[in-house]
Design an enzyme around this catalytic site. Sequence first.
Site, PDB file in Angstrom:
ATOM      1  N   TYR A 141       0.722  -1.277   0.028  1.00  0.00           N
ATOM      2  CA  TYR A 141      -0.121   0.119  -0.256  1.00  0.00           C
ATOM      3  C   TYR A 141       0.762   1.269   0.124  1.00  0.00           C
ATOM      4  O   TYR A 141       0.414   2.282  -0.417  1.00  0.00           O
ATOM      5  CB  TYR A 141      -1.008  -0.181   1.116  1.00  0.00           C
ATOM      6  CG  TYR A 141      -2.072  -0.979   1.090  1.00  0.00           C
ATOM      7  CD1 TYR A 141      -2.191  -2.199   0.780  1.00  0.00           C
ATOM      8  CD2 TYR A 141      -3.531  -0.131   1.466  1.00  0.00           C
ATOM      9  CE1 TYR A 141      -3.504  -2.652   0.707  1.00  0.00           C
ATOM     10  CE2 TYR A 141      -4.698  -0.845   1.451  1.00  0.00           C
ATOM     11  CZ  TYR A 141      -4.531  -1.898   0.981  1.00  0.00           C
ATOM     12  OH  TYR A 141      -5.678  -2.807   0.971  1.00  0.00           O
ATOM     13  N   LYS A 192       3.638 -15.339   2.755  1.00  0.00           N
ATOM     14  CA  LYS A 192       3.949 -16.276   1.519  1.00  0.00           C
ATOM     15  C   LYS A 192       5.619 -16.478   1.375  1.00  0.00           C
ATOM     16  O   LYS A 192       6.262 -16.065   0.399  1.00  0.00           O
ATOM     17  CB  LYS A 192       3.482 -15.360   0.289  1.00  0.00           C
ATOM     18  CG  LYS A 192       3.153 -16.117  -1.061  1.00  0.00           C
ATOM     19  CD  LYS A 192       2.437 -17.188  -1.066  1.00  0.00           C
ATOM     20  CE  LYS A 192       2.699 -18.158  -2.319  1.00  0.00           C
ATOM     21  NZ  LYS A 192       1.574 -19.289  -2.622  1.00  0.00           N
ATOM     22  N   ASP A 225      -2.185 -18.571   0.988  1.00  0.00           N
ATOM     23  CA  ASP A 225      -3.086 -19.439   0.055  1.00  0.00           C
ATOM     24  C   ASP A 225      -4.034 -20.353   1.006  1.00  0.00           C
ATOM     25  O   ASP A 225      -5.128 -20.692   1.083  1.00  0.00           O
ATOM     26  CB  ASP A 225      -2.546 -19.767  -1.167  1.00  0.00           C
ATOM     27  CG  ASP A 225      -1.284 -20.521  -0.830  1.00  0.00           C
ATOM     28  OD1 ASP A 225      -0.616 -20.470   0.200  1.00  0.00           O
ATOM     29  OD2 ASP A 225      -0.939 -21.264  -1.886  1.00  0.00           O
ATOM     30  N   ASP A 249      -5.973  -7.252   4.361  1.00  0.00           N
ATOM     31  CA  ASP A 249      -7.063  -6.794   3.902  1.00  0.00           C
ATOM     32  C   ASP A 249      -8.116  -7.732   3.289  1.00  0.00           C
ATOM     33  O   ASP A 249      -9.270  -7.809   3.470  1.00  0.00           O
ATOM     34  CB  ASP A 249      -6.904  -5.701   2.594  1.00  0.00           C
ATOM     35  CG  ASP A 249      -7.874  -5.104   1.742  1.00  0.00           C
ATOM     36  OD1 ASP A 249      -8.790  -4.703   2.520  1.00  0.00           O
ATOM     37  OD2 ASP A 249      -7.762  -4.935   0.787  1.00  0.00           O
ATOM     38  N   ASP A 253     -11.601  -9.595   4.919  1.00  0.00           N
ATOM     39  CA  ASP A 253     -13.020  -9.666   4.442  1.00  0.00           C
ATOM     40  C   ASP A 253     -13.414 -10.904   4.186  1.00  0.00           C
ATOM     41  O   ASP A 253     -14.736 -11.244   4.610  1.00  0.00           O
ATOM     42  CB  ASP A 253     -13.060  -9.128   2.792  1.00  0.00           C
ATOM     43  CG  ASP A 253     -13.332  -7.500   2.704  1.00  0.00           C
ATOM     44  OD1 ASP A 253     -13.070  -7.037   3.734  1.00  0.00           O
ATOM     45  OD2 ASP A 253     -13.929  -7.017   1.600  1.00  0.00           O
TER      46      ASP A 253
HETATM   47  C1  IPM Z   1     -10.373  -1.675   4.606  1.00  0.00           C
HETATM   48  C2  IPM Z   1     -10.486  -1.066   3.135  1.00  0.00           C
HETATM   49  C3  IPM Z   1      -9.523  -0.034   2.462  1.00  0.00           C
HETATM   50  C4  IPM Z   1      -8.134  -1.020   2.678  1.00  0.00           C
HETATM   51  C5  IPM Z   1      -9.817   0.459   1.279  1.00  0.00           C
HETATM   52  C6  IPM Z   1     -11.081   1.527   1.430  1.00  0.00           C
HETATM   53  C7  IPM Z   1      -8.526   1.628   1.003  1.00  0.00           C
HETATM   54  O1  IPM Z   1     -10.751  -2.126   2.145  1.00  0.00           O
HETATM   55  O2  IPM Z   1     -10.022  -0.954   5.412  1.00  0.00           O
HETATM   56  O3  IPM Z   1     -10.190  -2.838   4.666  1.00  0.00           O
HETATM   57  O4  IPM Z   1      -7.697  -1.662   1.698  1.00  0.00           O
HETATM   58  O5  IPM Z   1      -7.490  -0.760   3.702  1.00  0.00           O
HETATM   59 MG    MG Z   2     -10.676  -3.937   2.750  1.00  0.00          MG
END
Ligand code: IPM
Ligand code: MG
Length: 369
Positions: A141, A192, A225, A249, A253
């Site tokens: 990032y 990884k 993975d 990230d 999710d």
């Molecule tokens: C998160 C989001 C952010 C990230 C985006 C919106 C930049 O996906 O907080 O997980 O990737 O960190």
């Molecule tokens: Mg995210």
Amino acid sequence: MAHHILLLPGDGIGPEITAQAVKVLNAIAERFKLTFTYDEAPIGGAGIAASGVPLPDDTRDKALKADAVFLGAVGDYKYDDIDPKLRPEQGLLQVRQALGVYANLRPVSGYKALTHTSTLKPEVIDGIDLLVVRELTGGLYFGQPRGIELNAQGVERGFDTMEYTRPEIERIAHVAFKAAQGRKKQLCSVDKANVLKTSQLWRQVVTEIGEQHYPDVSLSHMYVDNAAMQLIRSPKQFDVMLTENTFGDILSDEASMLTGSLGMLASASLGDGSKPFLYEPSHGSAPKYAGLNKVNPIATIVSAALMLRHSFNLPEAANAIEQAIAQVLADGLRTYDIMNDGEPGLKLVGTAEMGYAIAQAVLSPVATR
Ligand code: IPM
Ligand code: MG
């Protein structure tokens, strides 16, 4: 003593979910005789609309002076074609960097009432309780150089840099080991290392920190993975999962779905204590749902609980929010994302109604059923 909170509602659904957290915080203030003061500033698309940049100087200054910073969400497809340096998401990355919040905690805890809401089998997720510790201010990032250019053959080439220094790995490893010490004392570091140099250093440093400082924590390593697969195969094997920025990230999710919805996943972003911390739901700004009073505010409200715990040292107040959420879910209230059609006794509600119900439950708690 007053606690001063800077609200950064942001874009899309950001303002409406932030408003629910404020409702619940006001209920907490009333019940526990506390004072919260609020200021508000634009970020993301709202920052661009106000001052032409995703993180206006004034927003940054206010953030640095607050006791804690509370963010809704950023991102709006209106700005999809803007100069990438000015994308709304840059506002979020810049405020994380300005506050130095390198440690992002994303707790994944299942609510009993939602065991049948997940797409996974109830026995796989029943009693789920894991913590993702995501490094937040390094890796792909932020690594330099990055860009899109023409190479010597005149062919377009896009590139990013994944990099971690030893101190960056050490400090996030300390956070993860300490978190594990307060839990089941199991840390799984995800990398990884079979391919990436950054991961090889990551694995070495995490191992050293563990051996030198945390012999009581059992440390394991897993390739990313495999971790993605194990998270849905048998998520209960995990206690604390430590990982770098991009992997975290993605995996967080995925892990959110163990609770039934991404709308349940809160986050706390912590630094070394010299600057305020940042709290935000882990999901995005869902512009297509903006203003519809539809989305789930629970991730945002849990983020407020994390703020009480980590920035204001008010664990009882934080627990009260979490209990209120459990109570409201047990009462059958559901936003659309956690609605389980066919399950008796459930009531579909909107964002504001869910926020109101949780605030009411804070004010008049009943024993958790
Ligand atoms: C998160 C989001 C952010 C990230 C985006 C919106 C930049 O996906 O907080 O997980 O990737 O960190
Ligand atoms: Mg995210």
